[in-house]
Design an enzyme around this catalytic site. Structure first.
Site, PDB file in Angstrom:
ATOM      1  N   GLU A  91       0.229  21.608 -19.395  1.00 51.21           N
ATOM      2  CA  GLU A  91      -0.997  22.586 -20.734  1.00 51.21           C
ATOM      3  C   GLU A  91      -0.816  24.027 -20.343  1.00 51.21           C
ATOM      4  O   GLU A  91      -0.900  24.496 -20.238  1.00 51.21           O
ATOM      5  CB  GLU A  91      -2.121  21.912 -20.304  1.00 51.21           C
ATOM      6  CG  GLU A  91      -2.428  20.214 -20.313  1.00 51.21           C
ATOM      7  CD  GLU A  91      -2.210  19.730 -21.420  1.00 51.21           C
ATOM      8  OE1 GLU A  91      -3.032  20.427 -22.782  1.00 51.21           O
ATOM      9  OE2 GLU A  91      -1.167  19.266 -21.855  1.00 51.21           O
TER      10      GLU A  91
ATOM     11  N   LYS B  49     -16.303  14.941 -33.064  1.00 48.51           N
ATOM     12  CA  LYS B  49     -15.834  15.454 -33.868  1.00 48.51           C
ATOM     13  C   LYS B  49     -14.666  15.002 -34.358  1.00 48.51           C
ATOM     14  O   LYS B  49     -14.147  15.035 -35.593  1.00 48.51           O
ATOM     15  CB  LYS B  49     -14.246  16.455 -32.674  1.00 48.51           C
ATOM     16  CG  LYS B  49     -13.132  17.141 -33.710  1.00 48.51           C
ATOM     17  CD  LYS B  49     -12.226  17.287 -32.130  1.00 48.51           C
ATOM     18  CE  LYS B  49     -11.614  16.975 -31.204  1.00 48.51           C
ATOM     19  NZ  LYS B  49     -10.629  17.763 -30.502  1.00 48.51           N
TER      20      LYS B  49
ATOM     21  N   ARG C 160     -14.427  23.243 -29.617  1.00 49.46           N
ATOM     22  CA  ARG C 160     -14.444  24.083 -30.721  1.00 49.46           C
ATOM     23  C   ARG C 160     -14.667  23.648 -32.239  1.00 49.46           C
ATOM     24  O   ARG C 160     -14.277  24.615 -32.934  1.00 49.46           O
ATOM     25  CB  ARG C 160     -12.722  23.931 -30.333  1.00 49.46           C
ATOM     26  CG  ARG C 160     -12.367  24.510 -29.067  1.00 49.46           C
ATOM     27  CD  ARG C 160     -10.942  24.817 -28.770  1.00 49.46           C
ATOM     28  NE  ARG C 160     -10.806  23.188 -28.594  1.00 49.46           N
ATOM     29  CZ  ARG C 160      -9.554  22.810 -27.706  1.00 49.46           C
ATOM     30  NH1 ARG C 160      -8.039  23.308 -28.072  1.00 49.46           N
ATOM     31  NH2 ARG C 160      -9.602  21.271 -27.447  1.00 49.46           N
TER      32      ARG C 160
ATOM     33  N   GLY D 228     -14.204  13.070 -26.705  1.00 51.13           N
ATOM     34  CA  GLY D 228     -14.560  13.745 -26.307  1.00 51.13           C
ATOM     35  C   GLY D 228     -15.608  14.906 -27.692  1.00 51.13           C
ATOM     36  O   GLY D 228     -15.555  13.866 -28.466  1.00 51.13           O
TER      37      GLY D 228
ATOM     38  N   ASN E 211      -8.903  20.866 -34.052  1.00 50.11           N
ATOM     39  CA  ASN E 211      -9.756  21.025 -32.616  1.00 50.11           C
ATOM     40  C   ASN E 211     -11.050  22.102 -33.512  1.00 50.11           C
ATOM     41  O   ASN E 211     -12.163  22.100 -32.963  1.00 50.11           O
ATOM     42  CB  ASN E 211      -9.098  21.915 -32.053  1.00 50.11           C
ATOM     43  CG  ASN E 211      -8.113  20.829 -30.722  1.00 50.11           C
ATOM     44  OD1 ASN E 211      -8.521  19.649 -30.326  1.00 50.11           O
ATOM     45  ND2 ASN E 211      -6.978  21.680 -30.911  1.00 50.11           N
TER      46      ASN E 211
ATOM     47  N   GLN F 226     -16.409   5.908 -21.876  1.00 48.07           N
ATOM     48  CA  GLN F 226     -15.770   7.626 -20.853  1.00 48.07           C
ATOM     49  C   GLN F 226     -17.659   7.825 -20.460  1.00 48.07           C
ATOM     50  O   GLN F 226     -17.748   9.032 -21.832  1.00 48.07           O
ATOM     51  CB  GLN F 226     -14.906   8.094 -20.972  1.00 48.07           C
ATOM     52  CG  GLN F 226     -14.851   8.887 -20.220  1.00 48.07           C
ATOM     53  CD  GLN F 226     -13.336  10.304 -20.849  1.00 48.07           C
ATOM     54  OE1 GLN F 226     -13.394  10.186 -22.309  1.00 48.07           O
ATOM     55  NE2 GLN F 226     -12.588  10.599 -19.860  1.00 48.07           N
TER      56      GLN F 226
HETATM   57  C1  UD1 Z   1      -3.931  16.952 -25.694  1.00 46.35           C
HETATM   58  C2  UD1 Z   1      -2.861  17.039 -25.097  1.00 46.35           C
HETATM   59  C3  UD1 Z   1      -2.098  18.357 -25.344  1.00 46.35           C
HETATM   60  C4  UD1 Z   1      -1.751  18.393 -26.628  1.00 46.35           C
HETATM   61  C5  UD1 Z   1      -2.761  17.478 -27.625  1.00 46.35           C
HETATM   62  C6  UD1 Z   1      -2.138  17.835 -29.229  1.00 46.35           C
HETATM   63  C7  UD1 Z   1      -3.691  16.607 -22.898  1.00 46.35           C
HETATM   64  C8  UD1 Z   1      -4.567  17.150 -21.396  1.00 46.35           C
HETATM   65  N1  UD1 Z   1      -3.552  18.013 -23.456  1.00 46.35           N
HETATM   66  O1  UD1 Z   1      -4.635  18.510 -25.208  1.00 46.35           O
HETATM   67  O2  UD1 Z   1      -1.414  18.350 -24.465  1.00 46.35           O
HETATM   68  O3  UD1 Z   1      -0.726  19.224 -27.224  1.00 46.35           O
HETATM   69  O4  UD1 Z   1      -3.754  17.033 -26.947  1.00 46.35           O
HETATM   70  O5  UD1 Z   1      -3.241  17.427 -29.884  1.00 46.35           O
HETATM   71  O6  UD1 Z   1      -3.886  15.119 -22.922  1.00 46.35           O
HETATM   72  N2  UD1 Z   1     -10.541  13.178 -25.445  1.00 46.35           N
HETATM   73  C9  UD1 Z   1     -11.564  12.176 -24.442  1.00 46.35           C
HETATM   74  N3  UD1 Z   1     -12.088  12.312 -23.110  1.00 46.35           N
HETATM   75  C10 UD1 Z   1     -12.130  13.502 -22.815  1.00 46.35           C
HETATM   76  C11 UD1 Z   1     -11.545  14.566 -22.782  1.00 46.35           C
HETATM   77  C12 UD1 Z   1     -10.583  14.261 -24.395  1.00 46.35           C
HETATM   78  O7  UD1 Z   1     -11.564  10.785 -25.004  1.00 46.35           O
HETATM   79  O8  UD1 Z   1     -12.123  13.503 -21.641  1.00 46.35           O
HETATM   80  C13 UD1 Z   1     -10.525  12.842 -26.124  1.00 46.35           C
HETATM   81  C14 UD1 Z   1     -10.783  13.830 -27.543  1.00 46.35           C
HETATM   82  O9  UD1 Z   1     -11.736  13.327 -28.455  1.00 46.35           O
HETATM   83  C15 UD1 Z   1      -9.966  13.401 -28.554  1.00 46.35           C
HETATM   84  C16 UD1 Z   1      -8.688  13.201 -27.359  1.00 46.35           C
HETATM   85  O10 UD1 Z   1      -9.146  13.258 -26.121  1.00 46.35           O
HETATM   86  O11 UD1 Z   1     -10.122  13.098 -29.448  1.00 46.35           O
HETATM   87  C17 UD1 Z   1      -8.043  15.148 -26.879  1.00 46.35           C
HETATM   88  O12 UD1 Z   1      -8.495  15.946 -26.242  1.00 46.35           O
HETATM   89  P1  UD1 Z   1      -8.805  17.539 -26.282  1.00 46.35           P
HETATM   90  O13 UD1 Z   1      -9.970  17.984 -25.609  1.00 46.35           O
HETATM   91  O14 UD1 Z   1      -8.396  17.646 -28.504  1.00 46.35           O
HETATM   92  O15 UD1 Z   1      -7.269  17.899 -26.600  1.00 46.35           O
HETATM   93  P2  UD1 Z   1      -5.701  19.137 -27.350  1.00 46.35           P
HETATM   94  O16 UD1 Z   1      -6.410  20.259 -25.584  1.00 46.35           O
HETATM   95  O17 UD1 Z   1      -5.799  19.300 -27.556  1.00 46.35           O
HETATM   96 CA    CA Z   2      -6.588  17.654 -29.648  1.00 46.28          CA
END
Ligand code: UD1
Ligand code: CA
Length: 454
Positions: free
Chosen positions: A154, A22, A15, A11, A226, A73
């Site tokens: 979520e 990040k 934020r 990701g 975040n 990805q």
């Molecule tokens: C996620 C969890 C949430 C949890 C929180 C804890 C999901 C749907 N939600 O939310 O339940 O409470 O973490 O911190 O999993 N990423 C990818 N590819 C994507 C999206 C995200 O690799 O398509 C990676 C991001 O780089 C990051 C991590 O996954 O390192 C978490 O993504 P983020 O968007 O921060 O999830 P949260 O909304 O925090």
């Molecule tokens: Ca997160």
């Protein structure tokens, strides 16, 4: 049991408002994703796959030393989709996969190990880490029925009851590989964010009658970064932990709140650290040292009983009982011996300085090899650069370099040689001789009154 790990790091992190992905933002001197990789390794999980997407090349570059594998990805369609992208990595594997987000650097090694142990002991298909907090805004909520985990919802998808739940998903899981892969095929993106959520796997496994467990841990360990303010919160927590570890090991830290020590730094017993020191990278500091205020040391190898004051030391080593500063700058690839004095306003660059040598003030030594027992007078300059190329200067043992000397490189000063103050040395100074390379003084008598100056 076979163990591997997947770290989600694809990701952008909207934020955090940054051009840098990040997970490459640093906490206590190390990129968040590298903290997570190191934690996996410390928990004895060696086969680690990192999901990359946004800034993929940069993430790869900054993690190369860690010897992990990668899955791409290309489009970020959610955390579940991210894990699906590791299909090749998981293909043919059985056993356990541990999945962590790359933005949670505070998790402790022993917690990862406990998570895996719990998973195995309870024969779960999935085991997740949760924690309980007052303000769960933004986190996925753990929905339990008869005390056991039913699903994760979520924040943005919560109904009025779910939103009040304050047990949250830490984003850290342990899965049986086969069960995970099956459940991933059943994910949909029919939710508030239109994403494929990894969190939905829990509900899917549960609805299929599989065993899901949860382990509650301290919120502090599970903080996901975040935003920049959360980055500062993580930094402070980790800083406190690191400082406490050193104090427990016998290091005096006068003011932990203003002492910044990187996570990989090692410090010997009875060393004393005054405020405003920044110690980073692969730095090793010996025993009985005193770090007076305001220094930065990055990748330094510092011996025992060294004193350092208001100075910068980068990629260099300093021997036992040496003093550095105030206001010295030791630049990369320098080796300073034992019982050396590197005094005020001295710059050393890519040079070795032998034991018992004194370089007390206002001196530049670059691209040089200096022997033992030498004395450099105030204001010596090694003239190592002709505008195009750098050259080397060699100074033997027990040489005495008078004040305000220029050593025009390449040049050699042999053992026991003396150089008269104010000399510009361009030729070799032989063993035991005195070199004077300056105009002879002439006094013109009566000049002042003849000129009418007085
Ligand atoms: C996620 C969890 C949430 C949890 C929180 C804890 C999901 C749907 N939600 O939310 O339940 O409470 O973490 O911190 O999993 N990423 C990818 N590819 C994507 C999206 C995200 O690799 O398509 C990676 C991001 O780089 C990051 C991590 O996954 O390192 C978490 O993504 P983020 O968007 O921060 O999830 P949260 O909304 O925090
Ligand atoms: Ca997160």
């Amino acid at each position: 049991m076979n163990k591997c790990a997947i770290i989600l790091a694809a990701g952008q992190g909207k934020r955090i408002k940054s051009n840098l992905p990040k997970v490459l933002h640093k906490v206590c001197g190390k990129e968040m994703v590298n903290h997570v990789i190191d934690t996996m390794r410390a928990a004895d999980i060696n086969d680690v796959n990192v999901i990359i997407g946004k800034g993929a090349e940069l993430v790869k570059e900054r993690t190369t030393e860690k010897k992990v594998s990668y899955s791409l990805q290309a489009e970020q369609l959610g955390t579940g989709h991210a894990v699906k992208c590791a299909k090749d990595f998981l293909n043919g594997k059985s056993g356990i996969v541990v999945i962590f987000t790359g933005d949670a650097p505070l998790i402790k090694n022993e917690t990862v190990a406990n998570l895996v142990d719990t998973h195995i002991k309870e024969s779960n298909k999935a085991t997740l880490l949760t924690s309980i907090i007052e303000n769960p805004t933004g986190y996925g909520r753990i929905i339990r029925k008869d005390n056991s985990v039913e699903k994760i919802v979520e924040h943005k998808d919560c109904n009025e009851h779910e939103i009040k739940v304050n047990e949250i998903n830490a984003g850290m899981y342990c899965f049986d590989i086969k069960s995970l892969v099956n459940a991933l095929d059943k994910l949909s993106n029919d939710n508030a964010q239109g994403e494929y959520y990894l969190t939905d796997v829990i509900g899917i496994l549960k609805s299929e009658g599989e065993k899901v467990g949860a382990m509650v841990t301290e919120f502090e360990e599970t903080i996901g970064v975040n935003s920049r303010s959360e980055l500062a919160v993580a930094e402070k927590i980790l800083r406190d932990r690191i400082n406490k570890k050193h104090m427990d090991n016998g290091v005096t830290i006068i003011d932990p709140a203003s002492t910044y020590i990187g996570i990989d730094v090692e410090i010997g017993q009875d060393t004393i650290i005054y405020p405003n020191n920044v110690i980073e990278g692969d730095t090793l500091i010996g025993e009985d040292c005193i770090l007076y205020p305001n220094s930065r040391i990055e990748n330094g190898k510092i011996g025992n009983s060294v004193s350092i004051q208001s100075s910068v030391i980068v990629d260099s080593s300093v021997g036992n009982e040496t003093t550095v500063g105030p206001f010295a700058y030791i630049r990369p690839e320098s080796t300073i011996g034992n019982n050396v004095k590197i005094g005020d306003f001295v710059e050393i660059k890519k040079a070795s300085i032998g034991n018992d040598t004194k370089v007390s003030h206002l001196t530049y030594i670059g691209d040089a090899e200096v022997g033992t027992g030498c004395n450099f007078g105030c204001g010596t300059v090694v003239v190592n650069y002709d505008g195009k190329k750098k050259y080397k200067t060699i100074v033997g043992n027990n040489a005495f370099i008078g004040c305000n000397t220029n050593l025009v490189s390449p040049v050699e000063v042999e053992d026991n040689a003396y150089i008269a103050a104010g000399s510009t040395i361009t030729k070799k100074v032989p063993n035991g001789s005195l070199a004077i390379a300056r105009a002879k003084q002439t006094n013109i008598e009566g000049w002042v009154s003849r000129k009418g100056q007085k």
